[in-house]
Design a protein around this motif. Structure first.
Motif, PDB file in Angstrom:
ATOM      1  N   ASN A  14      65.336 138.032   3.968  1.00 24.48           N
ATOM      2  CA  ASN A  14      65.793 139.115   4.634  1.00 24.48           C
ATOM      3  C   ASN A  14      66.795 139.958   3.888  1.00 24.48           C
TER       4      ASN A  14
ATOM      5  N   TYR B 227      68.698 141.941   5.465  1.00 23.42           N
ATOM      6  CA  TYR B 227      70.048 141.599   5.984  1.00 23.42           C
ATOM      7  C   TYR B 227      71.343 141.138   5.546  1.00 23.42           C
TER       8      TYR B 227
ATOM      9  N   GLU C 235      73.310 141.827   3.266  1.00 27.40           N
ATOM     10  CA  GLU C 235      74.667 142.190   4.326  1.00 27.40           C
ATOM     11  C   GLU C 235      75.532 141.535   4.804  1.00 27.40           C
TER      12      GLU C 235
ATOM     13  N   ASP D 136      74.319 134.023  12.795  1.00 24.78           N
ATOM     14  CA  ASP D 136      72.826 134.427  13.372  1.00 24.78           C
ATOM     15  C   ASP D 136      71.759 134.150  13.890  1.00 24.78           C
TER      16      ASP D 136
ATOM     17  N   ASN E  78      61.965 142.365  12.965  1.00 26.45           N
ATOM     18  CA  ASN E  78      63.168 142.693  12.595  1.00 26.45           C
ATOM     19  C   ASN E  78      62.642 143.343  11.387  1.00 26.45           C
ATOM     20  N   ASN E  79      63.718 143.526  10.283  1.00 24.67           N
ATOM     21  CA  ASN E  79      63.119 144.923   9.510  1.00 24.67           C
ATOM     22  C   ASN E  79      62.556 144.562   8.513  1.00 24.67           C
TER      23      ASN E  79
ATOM     24  N   ASP F 120      66.701 145.069  14.680  1.00 24.82           N
ATOM     25  CA  ASP F 120      67.319 145.200  12.850  1.00 24.82           C
ATOM     26  C   ASP F 120      67.408 146.703  12.356  1.00 24.82           C
ATOM     27  N   ASP F 121      68.053 147.598  12.689  1.00 21.79           N
ATOM     28  CA  ASP F 121      68.337 149.067  12.012  1.00 21.79           C
ATOM     29  C   ASP F 121      68.721 148.580  10.255  1.00 21.79           C
ATOM     30  N   VAL F 122      67.557 149.711   9.389  1.00 23.20           N
ATOM     31  CA  VAL F 122      68.233 149.670   8.460  1.00 23.20           C
ATOM     32  C   VAL F 122      68.821 151.014   7.920  1.00 23.20           C
TER      33      VAL F 122
ATOM     34  N   GLN G  60      72.589 145.661  14.816  1.00 19.90           N
ATOM     35  CA  GLN G  60      73.410 144.291  14.799  1.00 19.90           C
ATOM     36  C   GLN G  60      74.882 144.791  14.452  1.00 19.90           C
TER      37      GLN G  60
ATOM     38  N   ILE H  32      76.380 143.485  12.258  1.00 18.47           N
ATOM     39  CA  ILE H  32      76.381 142.432  11.324  1.00 18.47           C
ATOM     40  C   ILE H  32      77.726 142.089  10.026  1.00 18.47           C
TER      41      ILE H  32
ATOM     42  N   THR I 235      74.562 144.235  21.024  1.00 21.72           N
ATOM     43  CA  THR I 235      73.641 145.580  19.616  1.00 21.72           C
ATOM     44  C   THR I 235      74.313 146.795  19.834  1.00 21.72           C
TER      45      THR I 235
END
Length: 329
Positions: free
Chosen positions: A68, A70, A73, A141, A241-242, A269-271, A286, A288, A317
């Protein structure tokens, strides 16, 4: 080190303190030492230093880089905090496989890292080994129910529940979920949050509306196809999830479905691209960077005080409300 000391006009001890960050040195003196270090090309001997101090000033991170974006990051924030704290990062990839995770952890142990940060694979097979060896450890996580390990992760249950409740509040009654890899704590918690959201919205649980996308875009696309083939298909979908969100959006496009109008889509999950697509996608973001930094600080606290009581931290979140849920369309 002797050459550096002579060039800077200081003692060898002062050079050692500057290079190893073991004691505060006056700024002017430190500047002279660093100039001398640059001129001589001195790097120090980490192996020799570890024999004297018993530590390597390195922290190991075992993480699934391929699973992922994610995690990349998350790793970036951990690396920044590790470097800022005067340590060096040693990285291994677990490939989301228990046997690879065990190999990755053993590689880090062979490097004599002072502590370890782990995003555990399904089953967390290495925990028993790490407990026995008493290696300073932080899980990040993906948390376990264990009370004897330091761990930090996002709040999953209520965040996912909030997505479901929002969809229900705008009229959706057939809300589906595409879940992640079975056996992961994050998958279990987000499915639990989905069920909690249904209950709070007074909607009935229907097991046919939960299909695993195995945290992969292609599998998520296939999961959506399965959901849409039901006699009574969902009008809204939560992607857990993203990566799976991307698969859902691809399948919608392939079928000519207008997101937000023909099918409401939200994701955990933001992208970066969430507000660039049409319509922008409602997600849960999240923290992150904060999570990565906090994991490193938690590990350093454990190294400094091995007897400290283990800590489990859940970070809040943020709901990023956009239009893919159908609001405003």
């Amino acid at each position: 080190m002797k050459d550096v000391a002579e060039l800077a006009g200081v003692s060898i001890t002062t050079v050692s303190h500057v290079v190893n960050s073991t004691r505060s040195v006056a700024p002017e003196t430190k500047a002279r030492v660093l100039v001398a270090v640059e001129q001589t090309g001195y790097t120090g001997d980490a192996i020799a230093r570890s024999l004297v101090t018993g530590g390597t000033r390195t922290l190991g991170v075992a993480i699934s880089l391929v699973a992922n974006p994610y995690f990349a990051e998350l790793l970036r924030s951990m690396e920044h905090e590790i470097t800022r704290s005067g340590y060096t990062l040693v990285l291994t990839d677990t490939h989301e496989e228990p046997y690879m995770e065990q190999a990755a952890v053993r590689i880090l142990r062979s490097r004599r890292v002072d502590g370890l940060i782990l995003t555990p694979s399904p089953g967390v097979a290495v925990l028993g080994e790490l407990r026995q060896l008493k290696i300073p450890l932080v899980l990040v996580d993906r948390l376990t129910t264990a009370q004897d390990i330091d761990q930090i992760g996002p709040e999953n249950i209520y965040a996912t529940s909030g997505l479901v409740q929002h969809l229900a509040s705008i009229g959706h009654r057939r809300i589906a979920m595409i879940s992640g890899i079975e056996g992961l704590a994050t998958t279990t918690e987000r499915v639990l949050g989905y069920r909690l959201g249904l209950g709070r919205a007074k909607l009935t649980w229907d097991e046919s509306l939960v299909v695993s996308g195995s945290s992969a875009a292609e599998r998520a696309a296939a999961a959506l196809a399965q959901l849409l083939s039901l006699p009574s298909p969902p009008t809204a979908v939560v992607a857990a999830n993203n990566v799976m969100l991307l698969g859902v959006l691809h399948e919608c496009r392939a079928r000519g479905l207008k997101v937000g109008r023909d099918l409401a889509v939200v994701g955990y999950d933001d992208v970066d691209w969430a507000d660039l697509v049409d319509p922008p996608v409602t997600t849960v973001a999240q923290p992150i960077a904060e999570m990565g930094r906090a994991a490193v600080r938690m590990l350093l606290d454990r190294i400094a005080d091995p007897t400290r009581k283990p800590t489990t931290a859940r970070l809040p979140t943020t709901l990023m409300h956009r239009n893919s849920c159908g609001c405003g369309l």
